[in-house]
Design an enzyme around this catalytic site. Structure first.
Site, PDB file in Angstrom:
ATOM      1  N   PRO A 151       0.796  -1.240   0.000  1.00 17.70           N
ATOM      2  CA  PRO A 151       0.000   0.000   0.000  1.00 17.70           C
ATOM      3  C   PRO A 151       0.829   1.291   0.000  1.00 17.70           C
ATOM      4  CG  PRO A 151      -0.867  -1.557   1.617  1.00 17.70           C
ATOM      5  CD  PRO A 151       0.418  -2.132   1.104  1.00 17.70           C
ATOM      6  N   LYS A 198       5.716   9.194 -11.810  1.00 15.90           N
ATOM      7  CA  LYS A 198       4.353   8.713 -11.518  1.00 15.90           C
ATOM      8  C   LYS A 198       3.541   9.803 -10.789  1.00 15.90           C
ATOM      9  CE  LYS A 198       1.005   6.023  -9.779  1.00 15.90           C
ATOM     10  NZ  LYS A 198      -0.069   5.390 -10.448  1.00 15.90           N
TER      11      LYS A 198
HETATM   12  P1  NAD Z   1      -4.250  -3.304  -1.725  1.00 14.56           P
HETATM   13  O1  NAD Z   1      -4.477  -2.647  -0.408  1.00 14.56           O
HETATM   14  O2  NAD Z   1      -5.397  -3.940  -2.443  1.00 14.56           O
HETATM   15  O3  NAD Z   1      -3.105  -4.447  -1.566  1.00 14.56           O
HETATM   16  C1  NAD Z   1      -1.977  -4.340  -0.749  1.00 14.56           C
HETATM   17  C2  NAD Z   1      -1.645  -5.730  -0.200  1.00 14.56           C
HETATM   18  O4  NAD Z   1      -0.437  -5.640   0.556  1.00 14.56           O
HETATM   19  C3  NAD Z   1      -2.728  -6.269   0.749  1.00 14.56           C
HETATM   20  O5  NAD Z   1      -3.158  -7.556   0.286  1.00 14.56           O
HETATM   21  C4  NAD Z   1      -2.022  -6.360   2.107  1.00 14.56           C
HETATM   22  O6  NAD Z   1      -2.458  -7.452   2.899  1.00 14.56           O
HETATM   23  C5  NAD Z   1      -0.570  -6.530   1.660  1.00 14.56           C
HETATM   24  N1  NAD Z   1       0.407  -6.168   2.689  1.00 14.56           N
HETATM   25  C6  NAD Z   1       0.467  -5.047   3.459  1.00 14.56           C
HETATM   26  N2  NAD Z   1       1.549  -5.092   4.276  1.00 14.56           N
HETATM   27  C7  NAD Z   1       2.188  -6.263   4.015  1.00 14.56           C
HETATM   28  C8  NAD Z   1       3.349  -6.886   4.539  1.00 14.56           C
HETATM   29  N3  NAD Z   1       4.090  -6.326   5.495  1.00 14.56           N
HETATM   30  N4  NAD Z   1       3.697  -8.094   4.032  1.00 14.56           N
HETATM   31  C9  NAD Z   1       2.967  -8.697   3.071  1.00 14.56           C
HETATM   32  N5  NAD Z   1       1.845  -8.150   2.541  1.00 14.56           N
HETATM   33  C10 NAD Z   1       1.454  -6.956   3.001  1.00 14.56           C
HETATM   34  O7  NAD Z   1      -3.539  -2.187  -2.653  1.00 14.56           O
HETATM   35  P2  NAD Z   1      -3.503  -2.155  -4.264  1.00 14.56           P
HETATM   36  O8  NAD Z   1      -4.720  -1.498  -4.787  1.00 14.56           O
HETATM   37  O9  NAD Z   1      -3.086  -3.496  -4.749  1.00 14.56           O
HETATM   38  O10 NAD Z   1      -2.311  -1.094  -4.465  1.00 14.56           O
HETATM   39  C11 NAD Z   1      -0.951  -1.433  -4.234  1.00 14.56           C
HETATM   40  C12 NAD Z   1      -0.091  -0.239  -4.649  1.00 14.56           C
HETATM   41  O11 NAD Z   1      -0.328   0.065  -6.034  1.00 14.56           O
HETATM   42  C13 NAD Z   1      -0.407   1.056  -3.865  1.00 14.56           C
HETATM   43  O12 NAD Z   1       0.800   1.694  -3.587  1.00 14.56           O
HETATM   44  C14 NAD Z   1      -1.275   1.855  -4.834  1.00 14.56           C
HETATM   45  O13 NAD Z   1      -1.164   3.254  -4.642  1.00 14.56           O
HETATM   46  C15 NAD Z   1      -0.685   1.439  -6.171  1.00 14.56           C
HETATM   47  N6  NAD Z   1      -1.618   1.551  -7.315  1.00 14.56           N
HETATM   48  C16 NAD Z   1      -2.909   1.123  -7.183  1.00 14.56           C
HETATM   49  C17 NAD Z   1      -3.769   1.254  -8.283  1.00 14.56           C
HETATM   50  C18 NAD Z   1      -5.213   0.792  -8.170  1.00 14.56           C
HETATM   51  O14 NAD Z   1      -5.994   1.107  -9.080  1.00 14.56           O
HETATM   52  N7  NAD Z   1      -5.570   0.033  -7.157  1.00 14.56           N
HETATM   53  C19 NAD Z   1      -3.306   1.797  -9.494  1.00 14.56           C
HETATM   54  C20 NAD Z   1      -1.971   2.179  -9.605  1.00 14.56           C
HETATM   55  C21 NAD Z   1      -1.132   2.053  -8.493  1.00 14.56           C
END
Ligand code: NAD
Length: 312
Positions: A77, A185
């Site tokens: 995240p 980005k």
């Molecule tokens: P999300 O919250 O759905 O997924 C994050 C995952 O990380 C979760 O499954 C969580 O359990 C896991 N996690 C957290 N801490 C952890 C740890 N210490 N060890 C192992 N796993 C851990 O987030 P997302 O939507 O997949 O986004 C991820 C990144 O991508 C973010 O930085 C977001 O800004 C970026 N992003 C998201 C999008 C979008 O549309 N969702 C688009 C572009 C970029």
């Protein structure tokens, strides 16, 4: 390369994939479909089960996932999670210290450039190639394997990462040195936040003066106000079918993620004394809008002008 086209697993590095959320899970699945051997780790059991059924080895920790991996990918995240995994796991030494020299580490989370540079500095002391490689393209792009990767780091690391990123993305850019991927980005997303708020504001001005939103959007699309939001992501309901504004602002790119990115842009600007008055205004608008609508798509900023769009 389409995710399913190449499934020859010979000569492919083993990959540890950590962070299997909305983005990470489909990205990891595409790597498996392309023939890569994956060990995965996430704090969520449901996320691990999903990847286990796709063919990954489920690990008991980040370090366990990386045990036999030549490449580590994280999709977490925020900066604090990236630091927790690489630099400091619950007070003990982080993952970096347990990786062999020459490991390639790719972090695709969107985090501050300064946070990415901190991990890069620690990695280079250990002879590890670190790349910041945030993505654009959302969950749809992650599923389709058509993400844009914006990479910061050394040219050698970029060359090693390119075939892997090609599986998950369509456009792979080398933006510059460590942190450059995150800076590029954040510049893009600051501009997107400004364009989305400005487009919503202009459409509202026309509608309040009796214009039809669809007609006005078509006029601006063929005039000098043309921009990406008018082309493919109009914030006014029923102007474009199958975008979040025509579906109750569900799905898409959450307001709270746009808010996070705009605040990262403000931090990045302050660090170098760059003036960003438009970015600051968009940040203020999204900070306010997030209070009630953090879980809705970011085009719901339209509701700031016209609350009725939320019920249409
Ligand atoms: P999300 O919250 O759905 O997924 C994050 C995952 O990380 C979760 O499954 C969580 O359990 C896991 N996690 C957290 N801490 C952890 C740890 N210490 N060890 C192992 N796993 C851990 O987030 P997302 O939507 O997949 O986004 C991820 C990144 O991508 C973010 O930085 C977001 O800004 C970026 N992003 C998201 C999008 C979008 O549309 N969702 C688009 C572009 C970029």
């Amino acid at each position: 390369m389409s995710p399913s086209k190449n499934n020859d697993s010979q000569n492919k590095p083993n990959i540890a994939f950590i962070g299997l959320g909305n983005m990470g899970a489909p990205m990891a699945e595409n790597l498996i479909k392309a023939g890569y051997k994956l060990s995965v780790y996430d704090l969520s059991d449901a996320a691990l089960k999903r990847l286990q059924s796709a063919g990954a080895r489920v690990a008991a920790s980040s370090k366990d996932a990386a045990r036999e991996a030549q490449v580590v990918i994280t999709m977490l995240p925020a900066g604090k999670h990236v630091h927790a995994v690489y630099l400091d796991c619950d007070g003990s030494e982080g993952l970096l210290s347990s990786l062999p020299k020459g490991t390639l580490v790719i972090d695709s989370s969107t985090i501050a450039a300064s946070d990415a540079r901190k991990v890069a500095t620690e990695a280079s002391k250990l002879g590890i190639d670190f790349l910041d490689a945030p993505v654009s393209g959302g969950t749809g792009g992650a599923i389709a394997g058509s993400l844009t990767f914006i990479v910061g780091g050394e040219a050698d690391g970029f060359a090693k990462a390119k075939p892997i990123l090609d599986v998950m993305g369509k456009n792979i850019f080398h933006a510059g040195d460590h942190g450059a991927g995150q800076v590029a980005k954040i510049c893009n997303n600051m501009l997107l936040g400004i364009l989305m708020s400005g487009t919503a504001e202009a459409i509202n001005l026309g509608v309040k003066n009796g214009l039809d939103a669809k007609v006005l959007s078509e006029i601006m699309l063929q005039s000098s106000g043309r921009n990406w939001t008018l082309e493919v992501y109009n914030p006014y309901p029923q102007v474009i079918e199958s975008v979040p504004s025509s579906n109750g602002y569900k799905g898409g790119f959450m307001t709270e993620l746009m808010q996070k990115d705009l605040n990262l842009a403000m931090q990045t600007a302050q660090a170098v004394d760059a003036e960003t008055p438009m970015g600051a205004k968009a940040t203020e608008l999204y900070n306010e809008h997030s209070i009630e609508h953090g879980d809705k798509d970011f085009s719901s900023i339209m509701a700031r002008h016209d609350k009725s769009v939320l019920s249409s």
